[in-house]
Design an enzyme around this catalytic site. Structure first.
Site, short mmCIF file in Angstrom:
data_model
loop_
_atom_site.label_atom_id
_atom_site.label_comp_id
_atom_site.label_asym_id
_atom_site.label_seq_id
_atom_site.Cartn_x
_atom_site.Cartn_y
_atom_site.Cartn_z
N LYS A 197 -32.15 -65.73 -12.30
CA LYS A 197 -31.72 -64.33 -12.30
C LYS A 197 -32.49 -63.49 -11.29
CE LYS A 197 -31.34 -60.37 -15.49
NZ LYS A 197 -31.55 -59.93 -16.88
N GLY B 234 -38.53 -65.77 -17.74
CA GLY B 234 -37.29 -65.48 -17.04
C GLY B 234 -37.22 -65.94 -15.61
N TYR C 153 -46.38 -59.52 -32.98
CA TYR C 153 -45.16 -59.26 -32.21
C TYR C 153 -44.52 -57.96 -32.71
CZ TYR C 153 -45.34 -64.12 -30.54
OH TYR C 153 -45.72 -65.32 -29.96
#
Length: 314
Positions: free
Chosen positions: A218, A213, A63
């Site tokens: 959203k 997401g 990461y």
């Protein structure tokens, strides 16, 4: 709600319902670190996570090319209370020996600034090294005191069982299997992997529990995610899932105004899994924290299951 039918889960998960994922910490390619959020935002997320009682942080050596572990290590050193860290080993094809796992783990420990992690995981089952060989290396890591528990990630049923068996011969349990799991991807259910893990006491850790997401409400057909994620998403998909988003909103309204994201995370928890939603801003962390402390009814879980299957088939 689903609970383990067989062996009890590993003690490191006692009382843990949710964790904080740190894939975005330092990652520029997928999450755009440096554009819209910075190191100070991550520190605020860490502190708010600890204050909210979310003490499990999931990271990996890959990461941000090690930056996620480095940032987490900095925050850990300034923390007033201990946190549980889970990180991962990437079995690149050129890593051919068990010793490479121990070297990688020690590198992670240096970046994190700790002597031991709560959970060390094989990031994915890449060839050519066998599951058995990596589990033997994990046993060495446990015996050396470098990790409390052993986990895997992206393992299927057969690979999971092989890991369970080789560890059990040395009296060590497989603590977890980290897989993608959310309302738009329920392969762990249809494959029988979730049931297998629940029955054997292997905790299913759900990564991307908000479908990167898409389950937050959203985005829509006219509001696509930006950057890398936008390239992986099309308007047709976003249009198809709107009935599910609407249901998440309706159910959330019946629970004192919970958001679609909070309802989607609670659904994962009700399934017996442990979600580790990412957070790169304080607002996102506060959203995640609001997913615990209440529970969906069995009827609501069933309704979400039905709508999930409907939109996934569309």
């Amino acid at each position: 709600m689903m609970e383990a039918e067989g062996s009890r889960q590993h003690p490191i998960f006692d009382g843990v319902q949710i964790g904080t994922g740190t894939w975005a910490w330092g990652d520029r390619m997928v999450w755009g670190f440096g554009q819209g959020y910075q190191e100070n935002d991550l520190k605020a997320v860490f502190e708010a996570s600890m204050k909210a009682g979310i003490h499990l942080f999931d990271t990996a050596e890959v990461y941000g090319q090690g930056k996620s572990e480095t940032y987490l290590g900095q925050f850990l050193r300034e923390a007033e209370q201990p946190a549980a860290v889970a990180t991962k080993f990437m079995p690149y094809p050129w890593r051919l020996s068990r010793a490479s796992l121990l070297r990688a783990l020690r590198g992670s420990l240096r970046r994190l600034g700790v002597e031991q992690v709560a959970l060390y995981q094989i990031h994915m089952p890449l060839p050519p090294v066998t599951v058995e060989s990596w589990m033997e290396a994990m046993l060495e890591a446990v015996h050396a005191g470098l990790t409390q528990a052993v986990g895997v990630s992206n393992y299927d049923r057969r690979q999971t069982q092989r890991a369970v068996d080789i560890l059990a011969h040395q009296g060590v349990r497989l603590a977890s299997n980290q897989v993608e799991y959310h309302l738009l991807n329920r392969k762990v259910e249809t494959s029988g992997l979730l049931k297998q893990c629940l029955e054997s006491g292997v905790k299913v850790i759900a990564y991307s529990p908000l479908a990167m997401g898409l389950l937050t409400g959203k985005y829509g057909p006219d509001r696509l995610p930006s950057g890398f994620r936008g390239g992986r998403t099309n308007r047709k998909t976003l249009a198809a899932i709107q009935p599910l988003i609407a249901l998440l909103r309706r159910i959330g309204a019946d629970h004192a105004g919970k958001t679609p994201a909070q309802v989607a995370l609670n659904w994962v928890i009700c399934k017996g899994a442990l979600p580790i939603p990412g957070a790169k801003t304080l607002e996102q962390l506060e959203q995640n924290a609001g997913a615990v402390g209440w529970t969906l009814s069995e009827a609501e879980v069933a309704e979400l299951d039905e709508m999930s299957a409907r939109v996934s088939a569309a």
